[in-house]
Write a protein that holds these residues in place. Structure first.
Motif, PDB file in Angstrom:
ATOM      1  N   PRO A   1      -7.414  -0.116   7.338  1.00  0.00           N
ATOM      2  CA  PRO A   1      -7.932  -0.894   6.204  1.00  0.00           C
ATOM      3  C   PRO A   1      -6.827  -1.315   5.232  1.00  0.00           C
ATOM      4  CG  PRO A   1      -9.331   0.988   6.638  1.00  0.00           C
ATOM      5  CD  PRO A   1      -8.105   1.181   7.488  1.00  0.00           C
ATOM      6  N   ILE A   2      -7.117  -2.325   4.425  1.00  0.00           N
ATOM      7  CA  ILE A   2      -6.083  -2.951   3.605  1.00  0.00           C
ATOM      8  C   ILE A   2      -5.525  -2.036   2.514  1.00  0.00           C
ATOM      9  CG2 ILE A   2      -7.741  -4.018   2.025  1.00  0.00           C
ATOM     10  CD1 ILE A   2      -4.311  -5.411   3.220  1.00  0.00           C
ATOM     11  N   ILE A   3      -6.367  -1.208   1.895  1.00  0.00           N
ATOM     12  CA  ILE A   3      -5.850  -0.347   0.817  1.00  0.00           C
ATOM     13  C   ILE A   3      -4.825   0.653   1.347  1.00  0.00           C
ATOM     14  CG2 ILE A   3      -6.443   1.442  -0.874  1.00  0.00           C
ATOM     15  CD1 ILE A   3      -9.008  -0.081  -1.456  1.00  0.00           C
ATOM     16  N   PRO A   4      -5.139   1.437   2.390  1.00  0.00           N
ATOM     17  CA  PRO A   4      -4.088   2.316   2.930  1.00  0.00           C
ATOM     18  C   PRO A   4      -2.915   1.529   3.509  1.00  0.00           C
ATOM     19  CG  PRO A   4      -6.089   2.445   4.261  1.00  0.00           C
ATOM     20  CD  PRO A   4      -6.440   1.706   3.025  1.00  0.00           C
ATOM     21  N   THR A   5      -3.159   0.318   3.987  1.00  0.00           N
ATOM     22  CA  THR A   5      -2.064  -0.526   4.485  1.00  0.00           C
ATOM     23  C   THR A   5      -1.073  -0.822   3.378  1.00  0.00           C
ATOM     24  OG1 THR A   5      -3.301  -1.590   6.274  1.00  0.00           O
ATOM     25  CG2 THR A   5      -1.466  -2.818   5.345  1.00  0.00           C
ATOM     26  N   ILE A   6      -1.581  -1.261   2.239  1.00  0.00           N
ATOM     27  CA  ILE A   6      -0.709  -1.605   1.112  1.00  0.00           C
ATOM     28  C   ILE A   6       0.017  -0.366   0.587  1.00  0.00           C
ATOM     29  CG2 ILE A   6      -0.675  -2.425  -1.286  1.00  0.00           C
ATOM     30  CD1 ILE A   6      -2.887  -4.385  -0.556  1.00  0.00           C
ATOM     31  N   ILE A   7      -0.693   0.744   0.497  1.00  0.00           N
ATOM     32  CA  ILE A   7      -0.087   1.985   0.005  1.00  0.00           C
ATOM     33  C   ILE A   7       0.996   2.479   0.955  1.00  0.00           C
ATOM     34  CG2 ILE A   7      -0.520   4.434  -0.468  1.00  0.00           C
ATOM     35  CD1 ILE A   7      -3.268   3.605  -1.534  1.00  0.00           C
ATOM     36  N   LEU A   8       0.709   2.483   2.255  1.00  0.00           N
ATOM     37  CA  LEU A   8       1.691   2.940   3.235  1.00  0.00           C
ATOM     38  C   LEU A   8       2.898   2.014   3.271  1.00  0.00           C
ATOM     39  CD1 LEU A   8       2.506   4.901   5.442  1.00  0.00           C
ATOM     40  CD2 LEU A   8       1.165   3.544   7.076  1.00  0.00           C
ATOM     41  N   THR A   9       2.660   0.717   3.274  1.00  0.00           N
ATOM     42  CA  THR A   9       3.754  -0.259   3.260  1.00  0.00           C
ATOM     43  C   THR A   9       4.630  -0.056   2.034  1.00  0.00           C
ATOM     44  OG1 THR A   9       2.408  -1.899   4.439  1.00  0.00           O
ATOM     45  CG2 THR A   9       4.337  -2.717   3.246  1.00  0.00           C
ATOM     46  N   SER A  10       4.013   0.139   0.888  1.00  0.00           N
ATOM     47  CA  SER A  10       4.755   0.303  -0.363  1.00  0.00           C
ATOM     48  C   SER A  10       5.535   1.608  -0.397  1.00  0.00           C
ATOM     49  CB  SER A  10       3.797   0.217  -1.557  1.00  0.00           C
ATOM     50  OG  SER A  10       3.201  -1.063  -1.618  1.00  0.00           O
ATOM     51  N   ASN A  11       4.984   2.658   0.189  1.00  0.00           N
ATOM     52  CA  ASN A  11       5.720   3.926   0.277  1.00  0.00           C
ATOM     53  C   ASN A  11       6.993   3.768   1.101  1.00  0.00           C
ATOM     54  OD1 ASN A  11       4.587   6.269  -1.119  1.00  0.00           O
ATOM     55  ND2 ASN A  11       2.738   5.867   0.062  1.00  0.00           N
ATOM     56  N   ILE A  12       6.864   3.140   2.251  1.00  0.00           N
ATOM     57  CA  ILE A  12       8.033   2.958   3.124  1.00  0.00           C
ATOM     58  C   ILE A  12       9.032   2.005   2.475  1.00  0.00           C
ATOM     59  CG2 ILE A  12       8.807   2.174   5.396  1.00  0.00           C
ATOM     60  CD1 ILE A  12       6.000   2.918   6.438  1.00  0.00           C
ATOM     61  N   PHE A  13       8.526   0.920   1.891  1.00  0.00           N
ATOM     62  CA  PHE A  13       9.373  -0.045   1.190  1.00  0.00           C
ATOM     63  C   PHE A  13      10.159   0.637   0.068  1.00  0.00           C
ATOM     64  CE2 PHE A  13       9.915  -3.044  -2.349  1.00  0.00           C
ATOM     65  CZ  PHE A  13      10.592  -4.089  -1.724  1.00  0.00           C
ATOM     66  N   SER A  14       9.483   1.480  -0.693  1.00  0.00           N
ATOM     67  CA  SER A  14      10.120   2.169  -1.819  1.00  0.00           C
ATOM     68  C   SER A  14      11.202   3.133  -1.348  1.00  0.00           C
ATOM     69  CB  SER A  14       9.072   2.938  -2.632  1.00  0.00           C
ATOM     70  OG  SER A  14       8.062   2.082  -3.103  1.00  0.00           O
ATOM     71  N   LEU A  15      10.908   3.902  -0.316  1.00  0.00           N
ATOM     72  CA  LEU A  15      11.886   4.857   0.193  1.00  0.00           C
ATOM     73  C   LEU A  15      13.100   4.153   0.784  1.00  0.00           C
ATOM     74  CD1 LEU A  15       9.515   7.502   1.825  1.00  0.00           C
ATOM     75  CD2 LEU A  15      10.833   7.719  -0.287  1.00  0.00           C
ATOM     76  N   GLY A  16      12.913   2.923   1.215  1.00  0.00           N
ATOM     77  CA  GLY A  16      14.043   2.143   1.700  1.00  0.00           C
ATOM     78  C   GLY A  16      15.018   1.786   0.603  1.00  0.00           C
ATOM     79  N   HIS A  17      14.593   1.926  -0.662  1.00  0.00           N
ATOM     80  CA  HIS A  17      15.458   1.664  -1.819  1.00  0.00           C
ATOM     81  C   HIS A  17      16.031   2.956  -2.405  1.00  0.00           C
ATOM     82  CE1 HIS A  17      13.276  -2.130  -1.512  1.00  0.00           C
ATOM     83  NE2 HIS A  17      14.168  -2.671  -2.296  1.00  0.00           N
ATOM     84  N   PHE A  18      15.798   4.052  -1.721  1.00  0.00           N
ATOM     85  CA  PHE A  18      16.275   5.350  -2.216  1.00  0.00           C
ATOM     86  C   PHE A  18      17.796   5.357  -2.319  1.00  0.00           C
ATOM     87  CE2 PHE A  18      18.058   9.521  -1.276  1.00  0.00           C
ATOM     88  CZ  PHE A  18      17.424  10.332  -2.216  1.00  0.00           C
TER      89      PHE A  18
END
Length: 213
Positions: free
Chosen positions: A141-158
Motif C-alpha cells: 500500500p501507498i502509505i508504507p511505500t512512502i514511509i519505506l522509500t523515505s527511510n531508505i532515501f534518508s539513510l542514503g544521506h547518512f
C-alpha cells in the motif's frame, strides 16, 4: 515473474543495498540515484510509458492547481523550521550539513550551483519517486511505500558525526522525503516533486552560505 518485473525487483534491492552502504563506512550511497535512473529508463523502454511518472506535458496542468502548491512549498517551510531550530539549539548542524554537501555542490559558482541543485533534485526524484516509490507501490500500500522509500532515501544521506546532529539531519530529510512522496502520489509526476525538491534545496544552500560565509 516476467523479465521486466524481475528487473524492477533487482533495481529496488540494489538501490536499498547501496543506500545502506553509508552505515558501514562505504560512501557509495550516491550511486543509488544512478541505479534508480538507469532502471527507470530501462523499465520505461520496456514497460508502459503512460504511467512512468515523467510526463513533461502535464507540468502546466499541475502548477495551475492551487492545492498542489501547499505541498510544493511544505519542504521549504520544513527547512525554515529545521534551520531556525538549529540556529537556536544545535549550531553544529550547519557545519555538519555543509561538510555533507560540499563535495557535490560548488558553493562558490552561482550558475553551476543552480544547475547542480536542479540536476540533483531531478535525479533523486526520478530514482526515488518515479522508479523506487512508483514500483514499490505495486507490491505494498501507498502509505508504507512512502514511509519505506523515505527511510531508505534518508539513510542514503547518512554522514558520520555527532549522534544528535546526524539524527536531526536524517529526521528532516525523512520528513521532506515523505512530502515529495505525497506530491508524486498526488500527481504521478516527478517533475512536480522535483520543483519542490529544488526550491527546498536552493533555500538550504542560501542558508548554509549565510551561516558559513
Amino acid at each position: 515473474m516476467n523479465l521486466n518485473r524481475s528487473m524492477v525487483v533487482v533495481g529496488l534491492i540494489l538501490m536499498t543495498i547501496v543506500s545502506f552502504s553509508n552505515l558501514v563506512g562505504v560512501s557509495i550511497a550516491g550511486l543509488s540515484v544512478i541505479l534508480g535512473i538507469t532502471f527507470f529508463f530501462i523499465h520505461r523502454r520496456f514497460g508502459k510509458r503512460d504511467t512512468d511518472g515523467l510526463d513533461i506535458k502535464a507540468i502546466r496542468t499541475y502548477v495551475k492547481q492551487k492545492a498542489i502548491w501547499f505541498w510544493i512549498a511544505l519542504p521549504l517551510v520544513m527547512n525554515i523550521i529545521c534551520f531556525a531550530l538549529a540556529a537556536l539549539f544545535l549550531p553544529e548542524f550547519i557545519d555538519h550539513i555543509h561538510s555533507r554537501t560540499q563535495f557535490v555542490i560548488s558553493f562558490d559558482k552561482l550558475l553551476l550551483l543552480v544547475l547542480q541543485l536542479a540536476v540533483l533534485a531531478l535525479g533523486e526524484e526520478i530514482a526515488w519517486r518515479a522508479f523506487f516509490q512508483n514500483q514499490l507501490s505495486k507490491y505494498i500500500p501507498i502509505i508504507p511505500t512512502i514511509i519505506l522509500t523515505s527511510n531508505i532515501f534518508s539513510l542514503g544521506h547518512f554522514a558520520v558525526g555527532n549522534a544528535v546532529v546526524v539524527s536531526y539531519d536524517i529526521f528532516f530529510i525523512f520528513i521532506n522525503s515523505v512530502i515529495y512522496g505525497v506530491i508524486f502520489y498526488k500527481t504521478n509526476n516527478a517533475w512536480i516533486s522535483t520543483i519542490s525538491h529544488f526550491i527546498a534545496n536552493v533555500f538550504s544552500v542560501i542558508l548554509i552560505s549565510f551561516f558559513i560565509f
